[in-house]
Motif scaffolding. Sequence first.
Motif, short mmCIF file in Angstrom:
data_model
loop_
_atom_site.label_atom_id
_atom_site.label_comp_id
_atom_site.label_asym_id
_atom_site.label_seq_id
_atom_site.Cartn_x
_atom_site.Cartn_y
_atom_site.Cartn_z
N UNK A 84 0.85 -1.21 0.00
CA UNK A 84 0.00 0.00 0.00
C UNK A 84 0.87 1.25 0.00
N UNK A 85 2.00 1.20 0.70
CA UNK A 85 2.93 2.34 0.71
C UNK A 85 3.52 2.57 -0.68
N UNK A 86 3.90 1.49 -1.35
CA UNK A 86 4.43 1.62 -2.70
C UNK A 86 3.38 2.21 -3.64
N UNK A 87 2.14 1.75 -3.49
CA UNK A 87 1.04 2.28 -4.32
C UNK A 87 0.75 3.74 -4.01
N UNK A 88 1.11 4.19 -2.79
CA UNK A 88 0.88 5.59 -2.40
C UNK A 88 2.05 6.49 -2.80
N UNK A 89 3.05 5.90 -3.47
CA UNK A 89 4.13 6.72 -4.00
C UNK A 89 5.48 6.57 -3.33
N UNK A 90 5.61 5.70 -2.35
CA UNK A 90 6.92 5.48 -1.74
C UNK A 90 7.82 4.81 -2.77
N UNK A 91 9.07 5.23 -2.86
CA UNK A 91 10.02 4.62 -3.78
C UNK A 91 10.60 3.34 -3.21
N UNK A 92 10.67 3.28 -1.85
CA UNK A 92 11.23 2.12 -1.18
C UNK A 92 10.57 2.00 0.18
N UNK A 93 10.24 0.78 0.56
CA UNK A 93 9.64 0.50 1.87
C UNK A 93 10.08 -0.90 2.28
N UNK A 94 10.11 -1.15 3.58
CA UNK A 94 10.55 -2.45 4.07
C UNK A 94 9.53 -3.04 5.04
N UNK A 95 9.54 -4.36 5.14
CA UNK A 95 8.75 -5.03 6.17
C UNK A 95 9.58 -6.17 6.73
N UNK A 96 9.20 -6.62 7.94
CA UNK A 96 9.96 -7.66 8.62
C UNK A 96 9.35 -9.04 8.34
N UNK A 97 10.17 -9.90 7.80
CA UNK A 97 9.76 -11.27 7.50
C UNK A 97 9.49 -12.04 8.80
N UNK A 98 8.35 -12.70 8.86
CA UNK A 98 8.03 -13.52 10.03
C UNK A 98 7.43 -12.78 11.19
N UNK A 99 7.44 -11.46 11.14
CA UNK A 99 6.80 -10.64 12.15
C UNK A 99 7.25 -10.88 13.58
N UNK A 100 6.33 -10.63 14.50
CA UNK A 100 6.61 -10.76 15.93
C UNK A 100 7.01 -12.19 16.29
N UNK A 101 6.45 -13.17 15.58
CA UNK A 101 6.81 -14.56 15.83
C UNK A 101 8.29 -14.79 15.56
#
Length: 127
Positions: A84-101
């Motif tokens: 959603x961030x990329x669709x909103x115009x961010x050129x680069x965004x990150x997320x954490x694989x596997x999350x809190x687990x």
Amino acid sequence: MKSEDINGRTLETWTAAEVADALAKREILLIDVRSPQEFMIDHIEGAVLSPIAFFDATHLPKETDRRIVLHCGSGVRSEKAAIACLEAGFGKIAHMEGGMAAWKQGGLPYVGTDMASGAPKRMNISA
């Protein structure tokens, strides 16, 4: 970290260890997209809550000196928020694989709930 090109924009997937290292160095802004209830039970100290149910990428700073990394419980919701961030115009965004687990599985410290009192408690676990 893994990188993926999505329509000319970059989606990065970080491991829990990479996030922990960058967070300790204050290089990132960590955003937790889980529900307020999940956050209250346990969360990564320093993370900012922005629940996926109300997530609006346009409210996030696009120009910041720190990289934005999103996380959730397993990595599914944070990846959706990152797209959603990329669709909103961010050129680069990150997320954490596997999350809190993955964070807990890696033995990384977090703020949990003291079951005896219901109060927040720093939890230092090891894998």
